[in-house]
Scaffold this motif. Structure first.
Motif, PDB file in Angstrom:
ATOM      1  N   MET A  93       1.590   6.760  -6.767  1.00  0.00           N
ATOM      2  CA  MET A  93       0.493   7.662  -7.095  1.00  0.00           C
ATOM      3  C   MET A  93       0.897   9.118  -6.854  1.00  0.00           C
ATOM      4  SD  MET A  93      -3.368   7.871  -5.558  1.00  0.00           S
ATOM      5  CE  MET A  93      -2.801   8.517  -3.995  1.00  0.00           C
ATOM      6  N   VAL A  94       1.568   9.386  -5.740  1.00  0.00           N
ATOM      7  CA  VAL A  94       2.004  10.756  -5.448  1.00  0.00           C
ATOM      8  C   VAL A  94       3.006  11.221  -6.499  1.00  0.00           C
ATOM      9  CG1 VAL A  94       3.313  12.155  -3.799  1.00  0.00           C
ATOM     10  CG2 VAL A  94       1.511  10.632  -2.987  1.00  0.00           C
ATOM     11  N   PHE A 104       0.830  -1.206   0.000  1.00  0.00           N
ATOM     12  CA  PHE A 104       0.000   0.000   0.000  1.00  0.00           C
ATOM     13  C   PHE A 104       0.864   1.256   0.000  1.00  0.00           C
ATOM     14  CE2 PHE A 104      -2.298   3.355   2.274  1.00  0.00           C
ATOM     15  CZ  PHE A 104      -3.403   3.481   1.447  1.00  0.00           C
ATOM     16  N   ALA A 143       1.026   3.996  -2.951  1.00  0.00           N
ATOM     17  CA  ALA A 143       0.721   5.390  -2.624  1.00  0.00           C
ATOM     18  C   ALA A 143       1.863   6.295  -3.087  1.00  0.00           C
ATOM     19  CB  ALA A 143       0.479   5.542  -1.130  1.00  0.00           C
TER      20      ALA A 143
END
Length: 67
Positions: A14-15, A7, A11
């Motif tokens: 994605m950032v 996760f 994340a």
């Protein structure tokens, strides 16, 4: 624990993606197409080389069994 690391890694991706999208602005689609196109060309070339080698080996094996 493994799910948490996955996760966190996703994340971070994605950032980073959002950051790059903001930086590139209107040029984002062009860069995306360039990256995807370059990746596809490399993968298709590698697949073609592997298929060629496989066919060449098969042809040599058939010629060797005929003699």
């Amino acid at each position: 624990m493994k799910n948490l690391l996955t996760f966190i890694g996703l994340a971070a991706v994605m950032v980073l993606s959002l950051f790059l999208a903001v930086i590139t602005g209107d040029y984002g689609p062009w860069y995306f197409a360039w990256l995807v196109g370059t990746t596809m060309i490399v993968l298709i070339s590698a697949a073609g080389a592997i298929m060629f080698e496989r066919q060449d080996e098969e042809q040599l094996r058939k010629q060797g069994s005929n003699h």
